[in-house]
Enzyme design. Structure first.
Site, PDB file in Angstrom:
ATOM      1  N   GLU A   1      32.242 -82.511 -68.122  1.00 33.71           N
ATOM      2  CA  GLU A   1      33.587 -82.642 -68.670  1.00 33.71           C
ATOM      3  C   GLU A   1      33.938 -81.546 -69.667  1.00 33.71           C
ATOM      4  OE1 GLU A   1      33.452 -86.886 -69.729  1.00 33.71           O
ATOM      5  OE2 GLU A   1      34.644 -87.199 -67.938  1.00 33.71           O
TER       6      GLU A   1
ATOM      7  N   GLU B   1      29.020 -89.746 -61.059  1.00 31.93           N
ATOM      8  CA  GLU B   1      29.178 -90.989 -61.821  1.00 31.93           C
ATOM      9  C   GLU B   1      30.007 -91.930 -60.963  1.00 31.93           C
ATOM     10  OE1 GLU B   1      30.659 -90.531 -65.892  1.00 31.93           O
ATOM     11  OE2 GLU B   1      29.509 -88.684 -66.090  1.00 31.93           O
TER      12      GLU B   1
HETATM   13  C1  GAL Z   1      32.665 -90.182 -67.879  1.00 33.94           C
HETATM   14  C2  GAL Z   1      31.760 -89.350 -68.751  1.00 33.94           C
HETATM   15  C3  GAL Z   1      30.628 -90.145 -69.323  1.00 33.94           C
HETATM   16  C4  GAL Z   1      31.130 -91.436 -69.875  1.00 33.94           C
HETATM   17  C5  GAL Z   1      31.835 -92.198 -68.822  1.00 33.94           C
HETATM   18  C6  GAL Z   1      32.427 -93.478 -69.304  1.00 33.94           C
HETATM   19  O1  GAL Z   1      33.898 -89.601 -67.779  1.00 33.94           O
HETATM   20  O2  GAL Z   1      31.250 -88.264 -68.038  1.00 33.94           O
HETATM   21  O3  GAL Z   1      29.999 -89.390 -70.304  1.00 33.94           O
HETATM   22  O4  GAL Z   1      32.022 -91.181 -70.902  1.00 33.94           O
HETATM   23  O5  GAL Z   1      32.909 -91.455 -68.344  1.00 33.94           O
HETATM   24  O6  GAL Z   1      31.534 -94.327 -69.869  1.00 33.94           O
END
Ligand code: GAL
Length: 963
Positions: A420, A490
């Site tokens: 990010e 993620e």
């Molecule tokens: C993503 C980020 C993580 C965490 C997650 C939400 O956007 O990469 O570090 O913030 O969201 O828990």
């Protein structure tokens, strides 16, 4: 303006040695400088001068901190915040004014001092380096009064040459650590801000002529079955590499190709080797493997891999990011036991020993750089360091420190630039440098949809439909991107109850070759031990800016107890599928990437009405990866006619492994043989009435309201009535930046938490009692017409509920069922249904049919922020008992039950677990249905098939008092 102090300039540092590979074992002596250090905390960077770095400085009035450790988690009282300040949590926002590279004047500064003697046998010749494996956020370092230099890059190793400064006795190492530095702008990861010397500090002897660095190249050719080994030493250093098991003895720089067994996460074959060069012997562990992208698919050793991954932050509830080896090992063992095969080291390189464990136990690793600049997004990325050439040296330094330190680990298959950071030329420069230095691995970065700098297309939290589209290669985007493999770096946000929809993602990964799996966000809740709350989250440590419990979104609770989400994930990603194989057979499919089934032993058991009647071993061929077979089941044992019968087939480890003993369950499946035959409920009993009560079989009702008040001798403190409310989960509440509807706030707006029950009619007839009512909330014109029809055969009291929605319901219902109050003494629970853990419509893969028992307390799932939890679905019957009395509830159809010592309203109102105080009523929910869970706390909402839309519904429950 005058020149900025070093901690505010954008440079990565000064005086450090170039980065090099980390290794666990060498015959060169090493001295750990971990332990108690003298410590002084100042409120600003310049409150104290640098006199403390002088060897004669008297620090006897200082405090102490443990190194490795974060000072904010130490100090007297450990109040919140404590003697040395406190932790602070923000997700995206920088907790200081955004004015790069400047940091606030209030810059907590920790001076650290350590005196040490050299061991008696420390060699007189050669040199020495001082290695600091992790210091947040920066440090200036002195040895014996001489300044060595300074560095930024918190989760990266930094070394200094110190041989010329060492003395036999009374060396003094001095460190000045600032919480904030220009580096903080590059470290905006979603986690606690935790300054300190949080990883090891070590003095390493460097023998004369020892190689400064070395690179182990070990590829595997799956066509010929051979591996090629070449160990490259930096500079002109000549050495020998021996691999006894392979009979190899070769010169450094020389390549040799021999038949080997390859390394992969499923079969992590390592060869012990040794590098002997210039007076040092370094132990190597060589894993042969080749990573490639072939026809748009990522392969290792010629085979497609499917990531069953998690994002792992380093976290310990008392020690923050300072992890000991035992905790790292626990993480790896827990992952392996839960069928996880991959880790993304979000969002920084982990302690290097963790990667050794990944090599040993077998986990694919995406090793990520210590880089995130997310906070700039709030300003349309204005001033983003990755798009500002002044910062490029710092970015390249981070890329190099990532790759050089970790390059010799076979488990690492991708380098990730960071997380990010938006887009910018700095990222491109990093990717170029990495590709040039190590073309043997893929480059990952999620933040640039063009994928110009990456070898995989990676996304976070896309909805299922989009993954499906990408899988079909029907997504629109740059042409080059369409040729790349796809991963979810993620997905499935494990915050609170959930994540829902995991099985639906997995189906897509198993359908489309291009979709190579994902990494659940995230491994562990970052709840820190707190004096009042047990575990605290954002805002519990006096922070002025914080992001609440968004830091608690893991598959493990802070104490590393698996949450229901982890059990669900284990089942969803199980590498063996067991399904109905037609009459008398199971269909077994080997879903491993590589391994055959020889390492598993299968068993069958036969259940009738949830009771196991017989078990035995099941012969399953050692199917190759990807193969399936129909396997005959034995003749079912004799059982009651009309019983519900099923097979449970389990795949267990046949022998002990490094991570679990023989008998550990890897996969399972259930195959139904016959559905239960239910006799029609008799309605023999006739109701009778006095002025204030109605009696029907064991049921006693209030004559005016028609509400049940007793079941035989058991008082019913609150008679069953319709309930649609649940304490919103984090996923119900949703994240404001997610596009899907956020049901939690809509439910509250509609008043589902304050429904009123109007009694329209209480009607007695020869066969039973009918109560008609309308359930609705103030200020709303929608409602639920509800009819309760009570009948009995004299022993069992039966309730048939009919619900007809009125008006235009625009939101789904949280739940649909009845809630009743019983004496709190009924705290033992036995049931036949899906268990043993909680399950909801889209989190139910891990629940299996059987007979289960628990206490009421054990039915609660301890989410750090209290919310809906603990439902047991597909329940055929449940009994709640005390030693002397109880009640049995049967459902038609099956139902979900939840039992708690507090009401939903109390659960909803609590912010921490400790606020939930058991009352004198056991609150029992008997639900016909629940709304799904989804993943909307940072992802898509509930899929349409798991929505509970308001629609006409009918269900019945039978109550039998137990003496
Ligand atoms: C993503 C980020 C993580 C965490 C997650 C939400 O956007 O990469 O570090 O913030 O969201 O828990």
């Amino acid at each position: 303006m005058s020149a900025l102090p070093w901690y505010e300039d954008v440079s990565p540092g000064r005086g450090t040695l170039p980065p090099r590979a980390w290794y666990a074992r060498s015959d060169a002596p090493a001295l750990s400088l971990n332990g108690d250090w003298a410590f002084r905390l100042s409120p600003t960077a310049d409150a104290e001068d640098q006199a403390f770095a002088a060897p004669e400085y008297d620090a006897s009035d200082w405090g102490t901190v443990a190194v490795p450790g974060h000072w904010v988690l130490q100090g007297k009282g450990s109040e919140a915040p404590g003697e040395y300040g406190g932790p602070a949590y923000t997700n995206v926002r920088y907790p200081f004014p955004v004015d790069p590279p400047r940091v606030p004047t209030e810059n907590p500064t920790g001076d650290h001092l350590r005196r040490f003697d050299l061991p008696a046998d420390w060699p007189a010749s050669g040199g020495a380096v001082l290695r600091l494996d992790g210091v947040e956020s920066c440090a200036r370092v002195w040895l014996n009064g001489t300044e060595l230099g300074e560095f930024k890059g918190s989760r990266l190793a930094h070394e200094f040459a110190v041989g010329h400064l060492l003395k036999a006795r009374d060396n003094v190492l001095a460190l000045r650590v600032h919480q904030w530095s220009s580096g903080s702008y590059l470290e905006d990861q979603d986690q606690w801000w935790l300054p300190g010397v949080f990883r090891d500090v070590t003095l390493l002897h460097r023998p004369e002529g020892a190689p400064r660095d070395f690179f182990v190249h070990a590829s595997y050719d799956h066509v010929t079955g051979t591996g090629t080994l070449r160990v490259e030493c930096e500079g002109d250093v000549a050495g020998r590499v021996t691999v006894p098991e392979l009979g190899l003895d070769l010169a450094t720089g020389e390549a040799v190709t021999v038949a080997v067994e390859p390394w992969c996460a499923e079969v992590p074959r390592l060869y012990e080797a040794e590098l002997a060069a210039g007076g040092e012997r370094v132990a190597l562990r060589v894993g042969f493997r080749t990573v490639a992208v072939e026809n748009g698919v990522m392969t290792v050793n010629g085979r497609r891999v499917l990531f069953r991954g998690v994002n792992r932050h380093e976290f310990h509830p008392e020690r923050g990011r300072s992890l000991d080896l035992a905790t790292m090992r626990e993480d790896v063992e827990l992952m392996k036991r839960h069928n996880i095969n991959a880790v993304r080291t979000s969002h920084y390189p982990p302690h290097p020993a963790f990667l050794d464990l990944c090599d040993t136990y077998g986990l694919w690793v995406i090793d990520e750089g210590d880089l995130e600049t997310h906070g700039f997004e709030d300003f349309a990325w204005r001033g983003n360091p990755v798009d500002d050439a002044r910062w490029t040296p710092a970015l390249l330094d981070r890329a190099a420190r990532l790759v050089e330190r970790d390059k010799n680990h076979p488990s690492v298959v991708m380098w990730s630039l960071g997380n990010e950071c938006g887009t910018g030329a700095g990222l491109t420069a990093m990717a170029r440098w990495i590709r040039d230095r190590d073309p043997s691995r893929l480059v990952h970065y999620e933040g640039d949809r063009s994928c110009a700098d990456t070898d995989v297309y990676s996304r976070m939290y896309p909805p299922h439909a989009e993954v499906d589209e990408i899988g079909r290669r029907a997504d629109r985007g740059p042409a080059a991107r369409a040729q790349l493999p796809f991963i979810l770096c993620e997905y499935a946000h494990a915050m609170g109850n959930g994540p829902g929809g995991l099985a639906d993602y997995q189906r897509l990964f198993e359908t489309y070759e291009r979709c190579q799996g994902g990494f659940v966000w995230e491994w562990i809740d970052h709840g820190l031990v707190h004096p009042v709350h047990g575990y605290g989250y954002g805002g519990d440590f006096g922070e002025e800016l914080h992001d609440g419990n968004f830091v608690c979104d893991g598959l493990l609770f802070p104490d590393r107890t698996p949450s229901p989400g982890l059990l669900e994930y284990k089942k969803v990603v199980e590498p063996v599928r067991i399904a109905d194989g037609g009459p008398g057979a199971a269909l077994v499919t080997n879903g491993h990437d590589v391994a055959d089934l020889a390492h598993l032993a299968f068993t069958w058991s036969f259940l009738a009405d949830g009771e196991t009647l017989a078990t035995g071993p099941l012969e399953v061929p050692a199917l190759a990866a990807g193969a399936s077979a129909r396997v005959d089941l034995p003749v079912p044992p004799a059982h009651r006619e009309g019983a519900e019968t099923l097979w449970t087939v389990r795949a267990l480890l046949a022998a002990d492994t490094a991570w679990a003993p023989a008998g550990h369950e890897v996969a399972w499946g259930q195959i139904q043989v016959s559905a239960p035959v239910r006799p029609a409920p008799p309605t023999r009993a006739h109701p009778s009435r006095t002025s204030d009560r109605i009696t029907l079989g064991p049921g006693v009702f209030d004559a005016r309201t028609g509400v049940l008040s007793a079941l035989g001798s058991l008082p019913v403190t609150a008679g069953p009535r319709l309930d649609v409310w649940r304490a919103p989960t984090d996923n119900d509440d949703g994240a404001p930046w997610q596009p899907d509807e956020r049901h939690g706030p809509l439910w509250r707006e509609l008043g589902l938490h304050r429904m009123r029950h109007r009694t329209d009619e209480v009607l007695l007839d020869a066969e039973g009692l009918t109560v008609r009512s309308r359930v609705a909330s103030g200020a709303s014109d929608v409602g639920l017409r509800t009819t309760y029809r009570w009948t009995s055969d004299g022993t069992v009291l039966r309730l048939a509920v009919e619900v007809v929605p009125e008006g235009e319901w625009r939101v789904p219902l949280p739940r649909l069922g009845v809630r009743l109050g019983l004496p709190a003494a009924l705290d033992r629970v036995d049931w036949y249904g899906a268990g043993p853990g909680e399950a909801y419509p889209d989190t139910r893969a891990a629940a299996r049919l059987g007979r289960w028992e628990a206490t009421v307390d054990a039915l609660q799932t301890p989410y750090l922020r209290p919310q809906e939890n603990g439902a047991r679905i597909d329940t055929r019957w449940v009994e709640l008992t005390s030693p002397t009395e109880g009640v049995r509830v049967e459902g038609d159809p099956a139902f979900a039950f939840t039992a708690r010592r507090w009401t939903t309203e109390q659960l909803d109102a609590a912010a921490h677990r400790g606020e939930l105080v058991p009352g004198d009523t056991l609150w029992l929910h008997l639900d016909h249905a629940q709304h799904g869970i989804g993943s909307q706390s940072c992802g898509p909402g509930v899929l349409p098939e798991y929505r509970l839309d308001a629609a006409p519904a009918a269900f019945s429950l039978s109550f039998t008092p137990l003496g």
